[in-house]
Design a protein around this motif. Structure first.
Motif, PDB file in Angstrom:
ATOM      1  N   ARG A   3       6.958  -9.913   3.532  1.00  0.00           N
ATOM      2  CA  ARG A   3       6.788  -9.048   2.366  1.00  0.00           C
ATOM      3  C   ARG A   3       7.231  -7.632   2.743  1.00  0.00           C
ATOM      4  O   ARG A   3       6.692  -7.034   3.676  1.00  0.00           O
ATOM      5  N   ARG A   5       7.757  -3.654   2.447  1.00  0.00           N
ATOM      6  CA  ARG A   5       7.180  -2.410   1.921  1.00  0.00           C
ATOM      7  C   ARG A   5       8.287  -1.367   2.014  1.00  0.00           C
ATOM      8  O   ARG A   5       8.525  -0.761   3.053  1.00  0.00           O
ATOM      9  N   ARG A  10       6.419   4.007  -1.003  1.00  0.00           N
ATOM     10  CA  ARG A  10       5.206   4.528  -0.359  1.00  0.00           C
ATOM     11  C   ARG A  10       4.661   5.748  -1.115  1.00  0.00           C
ATOM     12  O   ARG A  10       5.359   6.405  -1.874  1.00  0.00           O
ATOM     13  N   PHE A  24       0.030   2.776   3.419  1.00  0.00           N
ATOM     14  CA  PHE A  24      -1.223   2.254   2.867  1.00  0.00           C
ATOM     15  C   PHE A  24      -2.017   3.403   2.237  1.00  0.00           C
ATOM     16  O   PHE A  24      -1.750   4.578   2.510  1.00  0.00           O
ATOM     17  N   SER A  25      -2.983   3.058   1.403  1.00  0.00           N
ATOM     18  CA  SER A  25      -3.822   4.071   0.753  1.00  0.00           C
ATOM     19  C   SER A  25      -4.383   5.032   1.798  1.00  0.00           C
ATOM     20  O   SER A  25      -4.911   4.607   2.836  1.00  0.00           O
ATOM     21  N   ARG A  30      -3.860   6.371  -3.572  1.00  0.00           N
ATOM     22  CA  ARG A  30      -4.637   5.149  -3.738  1.00  0.00           C
ATOM     23  C   ARG A  30      -3.779   4.066  -4.374  1.00  0.00           C
ATOM     24  O   ARG A  30      -3.183   4.270  -5.429  1.00  0.00           O
ATOM     25  N   ASP A  31      -3.698   2.924  -3.708  1.00  0.00           N
ATOM     26  CA  ASP A  31      -2.951   1.781  -4.212  1.00  0.00           C
ATOM     27  C   ASP A  31      -3.730   0.533  -3.820  1.00  0.00           C
ATOM     28  O   ASP A  31      -3.793   0.169  -2.639  1.00  0.00           O
ATOM     29  N   ALA A  32      -4.343  -0.112  -4.795  1.00  0.00           N
ATOM     30  CA  ALA A  32      -5.194  -1.267  -4.526  1.00  0.00           C
ATOM     31  C   ALA A  32      -4.430  -2.425  -3.898  1.00  0.00           C
ATOM     32  O   ALA A  32      -5.028  -3.301  -3.252  1.00  0.00           O
ATOM     33  N   ASP A  33      -3.109  -2.451  -4.065  1.00  0.00           N
ATOM     34  CA  ASP A  33      -2.299  -3.523  -3.492  1.00  0.00           C
ATOM     35  C   ASP A  33      -1.875  -3.237  -2.058  1.00  0.00           C
ATOM     36  O   ASP A  33      -1.309  -4.101  -1.391  1.00  0.00           O
ATOM     37  N   HIS A  34      -2.112  -2.013  -1.606  1.00  0.00           N
ATOM     38  CA  HIS A  34      -1.704  -1.628  -0.254  1.00  0.00           C
ATOM     39  C   HIS A  34      -2.809  -0.810   0.398  1.00  0.00           C
ATOM     40  O   HIS A  34      -2.708   0.409   0.554  1.00  0.00           O
ATOM     41  N   LEU A  35      -3.872  -1.521   0.775  1.00  0.00           N
ATOM     42  CA  LEU A  35      -5.014  -0.874   1.424  1.00  0.00           C
ATOM     43  C   LEU A  35      -4.918  -0.955   2.948  1.00  0.00           C
ATOM     44  O   LEU A  35      -5.349  -0.039   3.653  1.00  0.00           O
TER      45      LEU A  35
END
Length: 232
Positions: A3, A5, A10, A24-25, A30-35
């Motif tokens: 996958r 990124r 970003r 990542f967050s 804040r990104d719930a799909d990339h914590l």
């Protein structure tokens, strides 16, 4: 499964003195799909202006790895360490039960370009610690050089997590391979240049989360530098 990124997807902030990109967050992004990915919590790419930096601030219960691509970064911490990190050198700071530190660009003319990486430790409450080590270019030329591990194998820095980090400088039209155990995962971060990961193209600052792949082939289309993480 791989996958991607992409660098342009970003989180990004330009604070004038700091240009920063968050895979990542982190902080205001804040990104719930990339914590996170597995034990990997932070992958920040920063460019800090001359004479600027991060003032003294605290951390705890995190393994923090810093790598400078260009320029220099001055580090000071509450354990009494005061070092300057330069290209080709890795720094590992175990925040553990608590530490404060500052990071500053000591140059009056040159920005510093760096990656700061956080990994969850194997357990909370580890005693704080610090290491810094240079890994000469010939040790990572067209090969994966182990730079961090839980057991200091091959002279690598110790991280308190069952993870391993490799660094490679690749000429164009060269390739390296890495075997991944069936119960483990990997993350590839392209620091500069362009590569193909099992045939999937990646450019500068792209990352790739890898699961259910036992052989990774990293082929450089042009001169490239990559960082590879083997993760539980």
């Amino acid at each position: 499964m791989i996958r991607i990124r992409h660098a342009g997807a970003r989180g990004h902030f330009d604070h004038g003195w700091l240009k920063t990109w968050h895979t990542f967050s982190f902080a205001g992004y804040r990104d719930a799909d990339h914590l996170r990915f597995r034990a990997l919590r932070v992958m920040n790419e920063d460019i800090v202006a001359p004479g600027q930096g991060f003032g003294t601030h605290p951390h705890n219960d995190m393994e923090i790895v810093t790598y400078v691509l260009s320029g220099a970064l001055e580090h000071r911490d509450s354990m009494g360490n005061g070092e300057v990190l330069r290209p080709g050198e890795f720094q590992r700071m175990s925040a553990g039960t608590g530490i404060t530190h500052s990071e500053f660009n000591p140059s009056d003319s040159e920005p510093v370009h760096l990656y700061q990486i956080w990994l969850y430790p194997e357990r909370k409450g580890i005693r704080p610690g610090y290491e810094q080590k240079a890994f000469p270019a010939d040790q990572r030329h067209n090969r994966l050089r182990l730079v961090a591990s839980p057991d200091t194998a091959d002279g690598s820095l110790r991280i308190h997590q069952d993870a391993r980090i490799w660094l490679a400088d690749l000429d164009g039209s060269t390739a390296v391979q890495h075997q991944v155990s069936t119960d483990r995962h990997a993350w590839l971060q392209v620091l500069r240049g362009s590569v193909r990961l099992n045939g999937t193209p990646l450019g500068t600052s792209d990352g790739a989360a890898v699961s259910d792949e036992t052989t990774l082939t990293i082929e450089a289309d042009d001169p490239a530098e990559v960082m590879l993480f083997d993760l539980p």
